[in-house]
Design a protein around this motif. Structure first.
Motif, mmCIF file in Angstrom:
data_model
loop_
_atom_site.group_PDB
_atom_site.id
_atom_site.type_symbol
_atom_site.label_atom_id
_atom_site.label_comp_id
_atom_site.label_asym_id
_atom_site.label_seq_id
_atom_site.Cartn_x
_atom_site.Cartn_y
_atom_site.Cartn_z
ATOM 1 N N GLY A 127 0.960 6.259 -8.608
ATOM 2 C CA GLY A 127 -0.334 6.421 -7.950
ATOM 3 C C GLY A 127 -0.407 5.747 -6.602
ATOM 4 O O GLY A 127 -1.425 5.159 -6.228
ATOM 5 N N LYS A 128 0.669 5.827 -5.852
ATOM 6 C CA LYS A 128 0.749 5.095 -4.588
ATOM 7 C C LYS A 128 1.674 5.880 -3.690
ATOM 8 O O LYS A 128 2.677 6.403 -4.153
ATOM 9 C CB LYS A 128 1.346 3.727 -4.921
ATOM 10 C CG LYS A 128 1.644 2.866 -3.742
ATOM 11 C CD LYS A 128 1.810 1.421 -4.177
ATOM 12 C CE LYS A 128 0.559 0.855 -4.798
ATOM 13 N NZ LYS A 128 0.192 -0.466 -4.411
ATOM 14 N N PRO A 129 1.337 6.026 -2.399
ATOM 15 C CA PRO A 129 2.209 6.848 -1.559
ATOM 16 C C PRO A 129 3.641 6.297 -1.454
ATOM 17 O O PRO A 129 3.817 5.128 -1.130
ATOM 18 C CB PRO A 129 1.533 6.823 -0.182
ATOM 19 C CG PRO A 129 0.332 5.972 -0.298
ATOM 20 C CD PRO A 129 0.178 5.493 -1.692
ATOM 21 N N VAL A 130 4.605 7.143 -1.815
ATOM 22 C CA VAL A 130 6.017 6.803 -1.628
ATOM 23 C C VAL A 130 6.570 7.878 -0.689
ATOM 24 O O VAL A 130 6.629 9.050 -1.054
ATOM 25 C CB VAL A 130 6.776 6.778 -2.960
ATOM 26 C CG1 VAL A 130 8.245 6.429 -2.728
ATOM 27 C CG2 VAL A 130 6.140 5.783 -3.919
ATOM 28 N N ILE A 131 6.902 7.470 0.526
ATOM 29 C CA ILE A 131 7.139 8.428 1.603
ATOM 30 C C ILE A 131 8.635 8.568 1.879
ATOM 31 O O ILE A 131 9.299 7.584 2.202
ATOM 32 C CB ILE A 131 6.456 7.939 2.913
ATOM 33 C CG1 ILE A 131 5.012 7.528 2.666
ATOM 34 C CG2 ILE A 131 6.592 8.996 4.006
ATOM 35 C CD1 ILE A 131 4.104 8.617 2.193
ATOM 36 N N PRO A 132 9.188 9.802 1.756
ATOM 37 C CA PRO A 132 10.606 9.976 2.087
ATOM 38 C C PRO A 132 10.807 10.073 3.602
ATOM 39 O O PRO A 132 10.072 10.793 4.269
ATOM 40 C CB PRO A 132 10.949 11.311 1.418
ATOM 41 C CG PRO A 132 9.662 12.058 1.380
ATOM 42 C CD PRO A 132 8.553 11.038 1.280
ATOM 43 N N VAL A 133 11.781 9.334 4.109
ATOM 44 C CA VAL A 133 12.117 9.410 5.531
ATOM 45 C C VAL A 133 13.543 9.945 5.601
ATOM 46 O O VAL A 133 14.506 9.225 5.341
ATOM 47 C CB VAL A 133 12.018 8.033 6.208
ATOM 48 C CG1 VAL A 133 12.337 8.154 7.691
ATOM 49 C CG2 VAL A 133 10.638 7.432 5.999
ATOM 50 N N PRO B 191 0.813 -1.223 0.000
ATOM 51 C CA PRO B 191 0.000 0.000 0.000
ATOM 52 C C PRO B 191 0.846 1.272 0.000
ATOM 53 O O PRO B 191 0.356 2.337 -0.369
ATOM 54 C CB PRO B 191 -0.825 -0.103 1.282
ATOM 55 C CG PRO B 191 -0.146 -1.117 2.113
ATOM 56 C CD PRO B 191 0.562 -2.042 1.181
ATOM 57 N N ALA B 192 2.105 1.171 0.447
ATOM 58 C CA ALA B 192 2.998 2.332 0.417
ATOM 59 C C ALA B 192 4.443 1.853 0.482
ATOM 60 O O ALA B 192 4.715 0.737 0.921
ATOM 61 C CB ALA B 192 2.724 3.261 1.592
ATOM 62 N N VAL B 193 5.345 2.732 -0.003
ATOM 63 C CA VAL B 193 6.775 2.448 0.118
ATOM 64 C C VAL B 193 7.391 3.567 0.952
ATOM 65 O O VAL B 193 7.135 4.747 0.692
ATOM 66 C CB VAL B 193 7.465 2.397 -1.262
ATOM 67 C CG1 VAL B 193 8.963 2.136 -1.114
ATOM 68 C CG2 VAL B 193 6.825 1.336 -2.141
ATOM 69 N N PHE B 194 8.161 3.212 1.986
ATOM 70 C CA PHE B 194 8.896 4.201 2.768
ATOM 71 C C PHE B 194 10.349 4.174 2.314
ATOM 72 O O PHE B 194 10.960 3.110 2.278
ATOM 73 C CB PHE B 194 8.845 3.878 4.268
ATOM 74 C CG PHE B 194 7.536 4.236 4.930
ATOM 75 C CD1 PHE B 194 6.397 4.485 4.189
ATOM 76 C CD2 PHE B 194 7.461 4.330 6.318
ATOM 77 C CE1 PHE B 194 5.184 4.805 4.813
ATOM 78 C CE2 PHE B 194 6.253 4.654 6.944
ATOM 79 C CZ PHE B 194 5.118 4.887 6.190
ATOM 80 N N VAL B 195 10.890 5.331 1.952
ATOM 81 C CA VAL B 195 12.263 5.400 1.461
ATOM 82 C C VAL B 195 13.140 6.080 2.515
ATOM 83 O O VAL B 195 12.867 7.218 2.907
ATOM 84 C CB VAL B 195 12.335 6.178 0.140
ATOM 85 C CG1 VAL B 195 13.782 6.373 -0.292
ATOM 86 C CG2 VAL B 195 11.551 5.449 -0.941
ATOM 87 N N TYR B 196 14.159 5.381 2.983
ATOM 88 C CA TYR B 196 15.025 5.903 4.044
ATOM 89 C C TYR B 196 16.311 6.471 3.453
ATOM 90 O O TYR B 196 17.033 5.778 2.731
ATOM 91 C CB TYR B 196 15.372 4.804 5.053
ATOM 92 C CG TYR B 196 14.163 4.275 5.790
ATOM 93 C CD1 TYR B 196 13.310 3.363 5.175
ATOM 94 C CD2 TYR B 196 13.858 4.703 7.077
ATOM 95 C CE1 TYR B 196 12.188 2.888 5.835
ATOM 96 C CE2 TYR B 196 12.738 4.227 7.743
ATOM 97 C CZ TYR B 196 11.907 3.326 7.113
ATOM 98 O OH TYR B 196 10.799 2.857 7.765
ATOM 99 N N GLN B 197 16.595 7.721 3.798
ATOM 100 C CA GLN B 197 17.850 8.361 3.384
ATOM 101 C C GLN B 197 18.984 7.845 4.286
ATOM 102 O O GLN B 197 18.744 7.523 5.456
ATOM 103 C CB GLN B 197 17.689 9.883 3.545
ATOM 104 C CG GLN B 197 18.904 10.698 3.177
ATOM 105 C CD GLN B 197 19.163 10.704 1.683
ATOM 106 O OE1 GLN B 197 19.526 9.683 1.096
ATOM 107 N NE2 GLN B 197 18.986 11.848 1.048
#
Lengths: 472, 458
Positions: free
Chosen positions: A153-159, A124-130
């Motif tokens: 079309g899907k939440p990709v969240i920068p962390v 449902p979402a991808v979290f991207v870690y710096q």
């Protein structure tokens, strides 16, 4: 690091919900809430580690680490946050950047990695870690995530919490900021009830949430969202519709609790699930807050009945241990909320606390310890492994309770040890957990192995005797 | 002969690989009274530390220069200086060993230059040896880090001398990182039985063999001493174990003229035969009776085991030298190396008896292991094995969910025998699981219906 990240860190350092923070001068506050790291004498995780700890328990999300292999390859799959359903969070995703990426930038690889994950796993979402290296070379993960969100079309969240930004606790907060900025408030629940609460800062390690949730079920309280133990992405996204919130684990996620109060008027309190008195107090406080927000008054009666019954049952189960554990001395090396909540719990069965570490504790934590233990003498600010070893070896304590990092200090001193930090295998929350903790302490203390390992070998005795004769 | 491939995907899923600085730190843990330091953010050290602690269940001395954003950009000289001074004051090690990381390599810190300046500024550091190795995270893998660290120790510490004492019995032994502390002990026993005096570099059997020391120490306890490392130049020969150790052996030859031979594995009957023959040659001592006996025991074990290995399909994910040792053995036992996944390049890969060797991750291994009879990799493979519902043997590092990671023996005749029994028993156990009820061999529905129809028609 980017100006954006810098701003974020300064914002996190200014925490109105935290008394300790507000007690500082403007200048002191800018330095942040942790001691300056001493090269050559530092231990503990980095900001990335902290962000991952805070967010990874969201179980249906793909957690993608953008950096060289060290950050994910050396660390993945090492905690016991449990899921009642999806296992996506247990898969380790990393871009594993190479030398060419360092030179030309890793953004394209990151974008492709996100695409591959969505193609293969469809979370449902991808979290991207710096991480440090990709932050240093200037990869703009916010921009990549924005483009990927639009494209797929899907939440990709920068962390954005690269390791070099600071210590683990800061990372907890930066991770939480990502939820506040990109997740919370973006979806709506199917329905709401007057009994909806959020639990903030509970990671369901070894299933501890499940030692508490049945109690809430019995009260008729619904956990709308737990941030982030056993959470689904959607639950976090609609958590802004809760009527009240409980903040667990000291100050790690205080920014979430405080900002949700500001933005959505969700009142919160800080509580603990460890120890019989603490769990009862927390249940009462949940009921009180919900009633204040309009829930029917009979909730409190239900809560009290539940507490009475469960406390009586727990005490009955602890009774047999009191005689066996009375006067046993415990050295407690842990941090934050556990330093006082566990102290109270152990004293309930007559165990003596010879020392508790307060390295990671806030001023409030320390006050609570003082209240419970009477004086400050037992508070240990920063104990080196050598001192711990000496303390155990000289038998000033019967058992050490700590995290895995210091366990060998105890075991090499041939002293009993029990794991109470995040890598532990047993769950110690709620009434059930307290009984389990005491049971485990008892089991460890009375294990016959200790006597055996402390006994000298027969030939050592012979040799000693021979020496005596020679000198006699 | 195998084709070596690197998948084109951008995202590694469930990594098999670990990074160079961690491998280098592990090598330095095999030095006595040493404090390894990663020059990077403190997270680099923290992750490595936790991983090694979980694997060995030991206290791991490992420090960090605790770089932050500002120090990274301005250069890490001051942090290295502070780290060295702090460590010298607090831990009083004989050796401080520094590995660079992705962070500081990306910035481009000139650590060699820093160290020169630091030594000039602090003459009191004369009592502390310092070794530096460049190990960016974004190149190579764990095994490469180990090899580079060993080479760095040789190039920094070994005294170049030209004259060797007459009738010297000293040999240098350079074990690869795939050898456990127990493996190293075994090799030591074997070499000593030929009346040779081995110096192992590095020697994790002294530091990480899981013993209880009399006192607490902030540094490593056991391992190669500085003096032993310095006098490696007086060896009559070098025995390098694992292809990864070839550059280190060559460095010792270049520095002090010590001739070397690389043994790509010590697991397997033939491999051990060659090793013992070489030792007999080198020492002029005949192979002791003990090993002859063990050789015959291994032969017997191979005979007993071959029934269960024969025709089995095996998937292995391991660093090149370990993959070579395990892959070669199962092949020699009659099994098929069906899928091989590794972490970094090696000349051994092409020689493996399989079609393809993938430099990849556990996702590749899992995909290739479908339908196999056994999965061999480190502990992170347990989820894949569970999903595939096939037997799982843990090998390599990290090995965090079983006891005795450092005590596993798989070299020598004796170790080979133990490995054969372990794997053989997994096959036997898997067979037991597939038992077996009264309905197991019942004929299918169609047959029953056909029988029924026939009965009615009759």
């Amino acid at each position: 690091m980017s100006a954006l990240l810098n701003q974020k860190i300064q914002a996190v350092f200014d925490e109105p919900g935290c008394d300790k923070n507000q007690g500082k001068s403007e200048k002191e506050r800018k330095k942040g809430c942790t001691k300056q790291l001493a090269p050559g004498a530092a231990a503990g995780g980095c900001a990335f580690d902290g962000a991952k700890i805070a967010l990874q328990p969201i179980v249906d999300v793909a957690h993608l680490v953008h950096g060289p292999i060290a950050c994910e390859g050396n660390s993945w799959d090492n905690r016991h946050a449990l899921s009642s359903g999806p296992t996506t969070y247990r898969t380790g995703f990393t871009t594993d950047i190479n030398e060419m990426d360092v030179i030309y930038g890793g953004e394209k690889r990151l974008y492709k990695a996100i695409k591959e994950i969505i193609d293969k796993q469809d979370p449902p979402a991808v979290f991207v870690y710096q991480t440090c290296v990709t932050a240093l070379i200037g990869d703009d993960i916010e921009a990549v995530c924005k483009a990927a969100t639009a494209k797929f079309g899907k939440p990709v969240i920068p962390v954005n919490a690269p390791g070099f930004a600071g210590v683990k606790n800061l990372g907890n907060k930066l991770g939480a900021e990502a939820l506040l900025d990109y997740v919370i408030g973006t979806e709506e629940p199917d329905y709401t009830t007057p009994y909806d609460i959020n639990i903030i800062g509970e990671y369901n390690l070894s299933g501890e949430l499940w030692q508490v949730k049945p109690l809430l079920d019995a009260m008729g309280v619904r956990v709308l969202s737990c941030i982030s133990g056993d959470a689904r992405y959607r639950e976090v996204a609609y958590s802004h519709r809760a009527k009240a919130a409980m903040m667990v684990c000291s100050k790690a996620m205080i920014n979430v609790a405080r900002k949700m109060e500001e933005r959505y008027a969700i009142p919160y309190f800080e509580g603990s699930f460890y120890g019989i008195g603490d769990i009862s107090d927390s249940l009462r406080e949940i009921a009180r807050l919900l009633i204040r927000r309009g829930a029917p008054e009979d909730l409190m009666a239900r809560t009290e009945a539940l507490i009475a019954a469960e406390e009586a049952r727990a005490w009955a189960r602890l009774e047999p241990y009191k005689a066996r554990l009375a006067g046993k001395r415990v050295l407690l090396i842990t941090g934050g909320v556990k330093s006082w909540s566990v102290v109270a719990a152990l004293q309930e069965v007559g165990i003596e606390i010879v020392g508790t570490s307060v390295k990671k504790s806030t001023r409030e934590d320390k006050e609570k310890i003082k209240e419970i233990m009477g004086d400050e003498a037992h508070m240990i600010d920063d104990m080196s492994p050598r001192e711990m070893y000496a303390m155990l070896k000289e038998a000033r304590a019967d058992i050490m309770l700590s995290g895995g990092r210091s366990q060998f200090v105890a075991l090499k001193a041939k002293m009993p040890w029990l794991d109470i930090n995040q890598e532990r295998h047993h769950a110690y929350a709620g009434y059930e957990g307290m009984v389990k903790l005491v049971e485990e302490i008892d089991k460890t203390l009375y294990n016959p192995v200790w006597e055996q390992v402390r006994k000298a070998a027969p030939w050592e005795l012979d040799e000693a005797a021979a020496v005596e004769v020679a000198h006699g | 002969m195998a084709k070596v491939t690197v998948p084109k995907k951008a995202c590694a899923v469930n990594p098999l690989k670990m990074s160079q600085p961690l491998g280098a730190s592990y090598a330095f843990l095999g030095m006595n009274r040493c404090m390894p330091v990663m020059h990077g953010s403190q997270g680099c050290t923290s992750f490595g530390l936790v991983l090694l602690v979980r694997h060995f269940r030991e206290a791991i001395p490992l420090q960090t220069t605790a770089m932050n954003e500002a120090t990274t950009i301005m250069g890490g000289m001051e942090n290295i200086e502070k780290a060295i001074l702090n460590i010298r004051t607090r831990a009083k090690p004989d050796l401080i060993a520094i590995c660079s990381t992705g962070l500081t390599e990306t910035k481009g810190d000139d650590v060699v230059g820093f160290l020169k300046l630091i030594r000039q500024r602090h003459p009191e550091l004369a009592d502390t040896a310092i070794v530096y190795v460049s190990t960016p995270d974004y190149l190579g893998a764990f095994q490469d880090g180990w090899a580079k660290a060993t080479t760095a120790i040789i190039e920094t510490l070994v005294e170049p001398i030209q004259i060797r004492p007459a009738r010297s019995r000293q040999v240098a032994v350079l074990p690869g990182c795939h050898l456990t502390p127990r493996d190293i002990e075994e090799v030591r026993e074997i070499v000593k039985s030929f009346d040779l005096a081995p110096i192992f570099l590095p020697d994790v059997s002294g530091s990480l063999d899981g013993h209880i020391a009399d006192a607490f120490s902030p540094t490593t306890i056991g391992g190669t001493t500085l003096d032993d490392a310095r006098r490696l130049s007086a060896s009559i020969a070098t025995l390098a174990i694992g292809e990864q150790m070839r550059p280190a052996a060559a460095a010792l030859e270049a520095r002090a003229g010590v001739p070397y031979r690389v043994f790509d594995r010590l697991t397997g009957l033939d491999a051990m035969d060659q090793f013992l023959a070489h030792l007999a040659d080198l020492s002029g001592t005949p192979v002791p009776e003990k090993w002859r006996r063990q050789r015959s025991q291994l032969q017997d074990a191979m005979l007993d085991g071959h029934f269960f290995f024969g025709g089995k399909k095996i998937a292995i994910g391991a660093e090149p030298d370990l993959l070579w040792a395990l892959g070669s053995l199962v092949t020699e036992m009659g099994a098929q190396l069906h899928t091989a996944v590794t972490t970094t390049a090696s000349p051994l890969l092409e020689r493996l008896a399989t079609d393809e060797v993938i430099i990849g991750d556990l996702e590749d291994l899992e995909a290739g292991a479908r339908g196999c009879d056994l999965l061999i990799t480190h502990s992170h493979g347990r989820q894949a094995a569970a999903r595939l519902a096939i037997p799982f043997h843990r090998a390599g590092l990290p090995l965090f969910d079983r006891l005795g990671a450092g005590d596993v023996l798989s070299v020598g005749y004796r170790g080979t025998k133990a490995l054969i029994f372990t794997l053989g028993n997994l096959f036997l156990a898997a067979h037991e699981h597939h038992e077996v009820g009264p309905t197991q061999w019942a004929p299918p529905e169609e047959t029953l219906r056909a029988v029924e129809r026939a009965t009615l028609a009759a």
